[in-house]
Design a protein around this motif. Structure first.
Motif, mmCIF file in Angstrom:
data_model
loop_
_atom_site.group_PDB
_atom_site.id
_atom_site.type_symbol
_atom_site.label_atom_id
_atom_site.label_comp_id
_atom_site.label_asym_id
_atom_site.label_seq_id
_atom_site.Cartn_x
_atom_site.Cartn_y
_atom_site.Cartn_z
ATOM 1 N N SER A 144 -5.093 -6.479 -7.832
ATOM 2 C CA SER A 144 -5.223 -6.815 -9.369
ATOM 3 C C SER A 144 -5.057 -5.572 -10.168
ATOM 4 O O SER A 144 -4.903 -4.357 -9.660
ATOM 5 C CB SER A 144 -6.565 -7.191 -9.611
ATOM 6 O OG SER A 144 -7.488 -6.149 -9.063
ATOM 7 N N ALA A 145 -4.948 -5.647 -11.221
ATOM 8 C CA ALA A 145 -4.522 -4.318 -12.114
ATOM 9 C C ALA A 145 -4.844 -4.651 -13.703
ATOM 10 O O ALA A 145 -4.979 -5.829 -13.972
ATOM 11 C CB ALA A 145 -2.996 -3.997 -12.229
ATOM 12 N N ARG A 146 -5.650 -3.903 -14.279
ATOM 13 C CA ARG A 146 -5.795 -3.826 -15.780
ATOM 14 C C ARG A 146 -5.327 -2.508 -16.240
ATOM 15 O O ARG A 146 -5.434 -1.511 -15.772
ATOM 16 C CB ARG A 146 -7.374 -3.841 -15.779
ATOM 17 C CG ARG A 146 -8.088 -5.216 -15.182
ATOM 18 C CD ARG A 146 -8.064 -6.130 -16.306
ATOM 19 N NE ARG A 146 -8.802 -5.838 -17.559
ATOM 20 C CZ ARG A 146 -8.675 -6.383 -18.805
ATOM 21 N NH1 ARG A 146 -7.714 -7.633 -18.657
ATOM 22 N NH2 ARG A 146 -9.335 -6.278 -20.000
ATOM 23 N N VAL A 147 -4.725 -2.794 -17.404
ATOM 24 C CA VAL A 147 -4.039 -1.875 -18.170
ATOM 25 C C VAL A 147 -4.530 -1.712 -19.724
ATOM 26 O O VAL A 147 -4.867 -2.853 -20.382
ATOM 27 C CB VAL A 147 -2.513 -1.797 -18.335
ATOM 28 C CG1 VAL A 147 -2.017 -0.840 -19.437
ATOM 29 C CG2 VAL A 147 -1.890 -1.946 -16.852
ATOM 30 N N VAL A 170 -6.773 -0.449 -10.736
ATOM 31 C CA VAL A 170 -5.982 -1.153 -9.845
ATOM 32 C C VAL A 170 -6.978 -1.601 -8.628
ATOM 33 O O VAL A 170 -7.977 -0.706 -8.353
ATOM 34 C CB VAL A 170 -5.049 -0.258 -9.171
ATOM 35 C CG1 VAL A 170 -3.637 -0.098 -10.295
ATOM 36 C CG2 VAL A 170 -5.170 1.074 -8.699
ATOM 37 N N GLY A 171 -6.618 -2.794 -8.108
ATOM 38 C CA GLY A 171 -7.540 -3.263 -7.010
ATOM 39 C C GLY A 171 -6.700 -3.187 -5.752
ATOM 40 O O GLY A 171 -5.508 -3.689 -5.880
ATOM 41 N N LEU A 172 -7.028 -2.224 -4.715
ATOM 42 C CA LEU A 172 -6.181 -2.164 -3.434
ATOM 43 C C LEU A 172 -6.464 -3.143 -2.476
ATOM 44 O O LEU A 172 -7.792 -3.534 -2.188
ATOM 45 C CB LEU A 172 -6.268 -0.629 -3.198
ATOM 46 C CG LEU A 172 -6.329 0.447 -4.307
ATOM 47 C CD1 LEU A 172 -6.319 1.755 -3.474
ATOM 48 C CD2 LEU A 172 -4.836 0.250 -4.951
ATOM 49 N N ASP A 173 -5.351 -3.667 -1.756
ATOM 50 C CA ASP A 173 -5.747 -4.233 -0.464
ATOM 51 C C ASP A 173 -5.726 -3.278 0.497
ATOM 52 O O ASP A 173 -6.702 -3.532 1.475
ATOM 53 C CB ASP A 173 -4.257 -5.238 -0.220
ATOM 54 C CG ASP A 173 -4.219 -6.211 -1.094
ATOM 55 O OD1 ASP A 173 -5.338 -6.646 -1.743
ATOM 56 O OD2 ASP A 173 -3.157 -6.677 -1.758
ATOM 57 N N SER A 174 -5.222 -2.083 0.580
ATOM 58 C CA SER A 174 -5.432 -1.270 1.558
ATOM 59 C C SER A 174 -6.225 0.086 1.153
ATOM 60 O O SER A 174 -7.036 -0.235 0.220
ATOM 61 C CB SER A 174 -3.876 -0.312 1.874
ATOM 62 O OG SER A 174 -3.134 -0.007 0.794
ATOM 63 N N GLY A 175 -6.242 0.897 1.770
ATOM 64 C CA GLY A 175 -7.283 1.896 1.733
ATOM 65 C C GLY A 175 -7.017 2.936 0.556
ATOM 66 O O GLY A 175 -8.124 2.841 -0.288
ATOM 67 N N ARG A 176 -5.928 3.282 0.348
ATOM 68 C CA ARG A 176 -5.764 4.119 -0.929
ATOM 69 C C ARG A 176 -4.183 4.151 -1.195
ATOM 70 O O ARG A 176 -3.363 4.272 -0.116
ATOM 71 C CB ARG A 176 -6.243 5.421 -0.554
ATOM 72 C CG ARG A 176 -6.174 6.676 -1.841
ATOM 73 C CD ARG A 176 -6.913 7.590 -1.551
ATOM 74 N NE ARG A 176 -7.352 8.610 -2.668
ATOM 75 C CZ ARG A 176 -8.101 9.537 -2.848
ATOM 76 N NH1 ARG A 176 -8.706 10.011 -1.798
ATOM 77 N NH2 ARG A 176 -8.267 10.274 -4.014
ATOM 78 N N LEU A 177 -3.825 4.583 -2.445
ATOM 79 C CA LEU A 177 -2.332 4.552 -2.658
ATOM 80 C C LEU A 177 -1.864 6.034 -2.290
ATOM 81 O O LEU A 177 -2.628 7.176 -2.485
ATOM 82 C CB LEU A 177 -2.251 4.264 -4.137
ATOM 83 C CG LEU A 177 -2.415 2.859 -4.547
ATOM 84 C CD1 LEU A 177 -2.225 2.854 -6.173
ATOM 85 C CD2 LEU A 177 -1.234 1.882 -3.780
ATOM 86 N N ALA A 178 -0.690 6.011 -2.092
ATOM 87 C CA ALA A 178 -0.242 7.473 -1.926
ATOM 88 C C ALA A 178 0.196 8.031 -3.255
ATOM 89 O O ALA A 178 0.128 7.394 -4.102
ATOM 90 C CB ALA A 178 1.396 7.382 -0.988
ATOM 91 N N THR A 179 0.483 9.273 -3.089
ATOM 92 C CA THR A 179 0.606 10.122 -4.349
ATOM 93 C C THR A 179 2.012 9.660 -4.951
ATOM 94 O O THR A 179 2.000 9.418 -6.209
ATOM 95 C CB THR A 179 0.571 11.544 -4.038
ATOM 96 O OG1 THR A 179 -0.415 12.057 -3.422
ATOM 97 C CG2 THR A 179 0.904 12.460 -5.349
ATOM 98 N N ALA A 180 2.936 9.432 -4.419
ATOM 99 C CA ALA A 180 4.240 8.749 -4.866
ATOM 100 C C ALA A 180 3.905 7.524 -5.620
ATOM 101 O O ALA A 180 4.483 7.089 -6.583
ATOM 102 C CB ALA A 180 5.118 8.885 -3.701
ATOM 103 N N GLN A 181 3.269 6.554 -5.056
ATOM 104 C CA GLN A 181 2.776 5.286 -5.678
ATOM 105 C C GLN A 181 2.223 5.456 -7.025
ATOM 106 O O GLN A 181 2.430 4.903 -7.962
ATOM 107 C CB GLN A 181 2.134 4.322 -4.800
ATOM 108 C CG GLN A 181 2.924 4.041 -3.545
ATOM 109 C CD GLN A 181 2.277 3.255 -2.520
ATOM 110 O OE1 GLN A 181 1.166 3.508 -2.227
ATOM 111 N NE2 GLN A 181 2.937 2.527 -1.722
#
Length: 541
Positions: A144-147, A170-181
């Protein structure tokens, strides 16, 4: 048919009636169980992760269509029978369900001429935010995401114009986003809004962690990117070395760890070299000036300012002569411009530690060290180091235990699957066998009993003392059948005439006690045989 069934039911004793009723109950219950099991639906997920409002709308639509459904995961997931899954999805999509929680540029499909500029600007911002949310949700790791966009009003003068900014949750399915993402999300939002720079975009996850925005020079986004780049380099080199050792020594026979120090400083160097560095170059321009006078004159005057006179001078004498000579030469040297750029991420130092199983010899350890040095690109001048030690690796035992557990779990799953199939097919076979047995017992019950031929009776003149009454066989539990006899034979066997007496009544009582069903059938035969005679006598009279 019904009359025959009624007569058969009336002719049965209480024990057979109870057995037949129990058999009918078991048969009907088995048929119901098989029908319910066969009609049990296979559930499939229609929609998942729905909001309460969307779930309520979908459930109402399913109820109107009379479709069976099941709510799981706290009502956020709706399951329907698998055979109707795609049909229901198309039907609900035609009704606009589930309704999208965000709106995009379709918001302008319902614009009116009476709307003001302020409403149009607000709708434009809402549409832009909705489109960005949809685009961000297309990433695999984001659920999910809110802007939120902060776009200031345009000013007349540029020095008074405020810069826009944006916030993303942002709501994440995994643990954490990578810096590039995270950088990609910031770049995506910044590219969609005029005059918005990626540094003004703040990205936060639903756990309350700041992923980008507001970084300082010590612990900013660049520092995290450098740490992730170092970790990625170490993991890649470790996996490369570990795969090589696993192929050579065997699985779980070695452990590799890598520690790298990378240089993230970017250097740009520009050099200009003259060729040749010493000596004369190539003559580019040469100028020669020579002056000479004769006659009497005053004292000698120097040459032009800034020029060095090269030549001979003649002092004024009696002859009165003057001579001046000037030479000027320009040389060109070859210039070499060199610009050197050193990209960040170069390896400054590398350390590799390898542990091999103690069952391997020391010669193998030396060979492993040579292989690791060659595969990792170890440079001794740079200060790189490789250490190989022989120790007991507990991971071997752990791997063996995990393998045994995995095999046992696989066997248990296969056993459960086999038992499930056996129970499923066994229940069907048992039900079919019960139906066949019930049908066979019912046919035997409804089939009329075969009557044996009438046995030869004793003569009427034989005394009753010589004949013993037939009694049921003790211990057999069987009810003897009565051979069909006429009334005359029965009277003759009792030693009586046409009128019944006490011995006849006793005989009839014994026959009724021995076999009630056969005795009742015998009475019906006597009544049916007596009706024609009675009818004939009435006709003669």
């Amino acid at each position: 048919m019904l009359e025959q069934l009624r007569e058969t039911w009336d002719s049965l004793d209480s024990r057979r009636r109870a057995a037949l009723v129990a058999l009918a109950v078991v048969l009907v219950g088995g048929l119901i169980a098989v029908t319910v099991w066969a009609a049990r639906p296979s559930w499939a997920v229609l929609y998942g992760d729905l909001s309460p409002r969307d779930a309520q709308a979908v459930v109402e639509a399913l109820r109107e269509q009379g479709v069976r459904y099941r709510l799981v995961a706290g009502g956020a997931t709706i399951e329907v029978p698998r055979e109707r899954l795609y049909e229901l999805r198309l039907d609900l999509a035609g009704e606009g369900l589930p309704a999208a929680s965000t709106v995009g540029f379709e918001l302008f499909d319902r614009t009116s001429f009476s709307s003001s500029d302020l409403q149009n600007n607000v709708n434009l911002q809402r549409a832009l935010q909705g489109e960005l949310e949809r685009s961000i949700c297309t990433l695999a790791e984001i659920s999910s995401a809110r802007v939120h966009l902060a776009v200031p009003e345009e000013r007349l003068f540029s020095d008074q114009q405020e810069a826009p900014s944006a916030s993303v949750v942002v709501g994440l399915d995994s643990g954490r986003l990578a810096t590039a993402q995270v950088a990609a999300i910031a770049q995506l939002v910044a590219s969609a809004v005029p005059a918005l720079v990626p540094a003004a975009v703040t990205v936060v996850d639903t756990a309350g962690r700041v992923l980008s925005g507001g970084w300082d020079s010590a612990g900013g986004l660049q520092t995290m990117a450098q740490m992730e780049a170092t970790r990625a380099f170490e993991d890649g080199l470790r996996a490369h070395l570990q795969s090589m050792l696993d192929s050579v020594l065997g699985a779980h026979k070695s452990v590799v760890r890598v520690q790298a120090e990378l240089d993230f400083q970017s250097q740009e160097l520009t050099r200009e070299t003259l060729q040749p560095p010493d000596g004369q170059g190539v003559l580019r321009r040469e100028e020669l000036t020579q002056e000479q006078y004769e006659g009497s004159g005053g004292p000698e005057v120097g040459g032009p300012a800034g020029l060095t006179a090269i030549g001979s001078r003649t002092s004024p004498g009696s002859g009165g002569s003057y001579e001046h000579r000037h030479e000027s030469r320009e040389y060109d040297y070859s210039r070499q411009h060199e610009q050197v750029t050193s990209p960040p991420g170069q390896v400054r130092r590398l350390a590799v530690a390898v542990v091999i199983d103690e069952g391997l010899s020391s010669s193998v350890a030396r060979q492993v060290q040579n292989l690791v040095e060659a595969a990792a690109g170890i440079d001794s001048e740079r200060g790189d180091r490789v250490t190989v030690e022989t120790m007991a690796i507990e991971a071997i035992k752990v791997a063996e235990e995990q393998t045994k557990l995995a095999e046992s779990a696989q066997a248990e799953r296969q056993r459960q699957q086999s038992m499930g199939r056996a129970v499923r097919y066994g229940s069907i076979i048992v039900m079919l066998a019960m139906i066949a047995a019930a049908s066979l017992m019912l046919m035997r019950t409804l089939r009329p009993a075969q009557r044996p031929e009438a046995k030869t009776r004793a003569m009427p003149d034989e005394p009753d003392e010589e004949r013993e009454p037939e009694t049921p066989a003790e211990g057999t539990g069987e009810t003897p059948e009565i051979s069909p006899v006429s009334v005359e034979e029965l009277q003759a066997s009792a030693g009586l005439g046409a009128a019944p007496d006490e011995p006849l009544v006793t005989r009839l009582s014994e026959m009724g006690a021995q076999a009630p069903a056969d005795f009742a059938r015998q009475l019906r035969d006597w009544v049916s045989s007596a009706e024609p005679e009675g009818g004939a006598e009435d006709g003669e009279s």
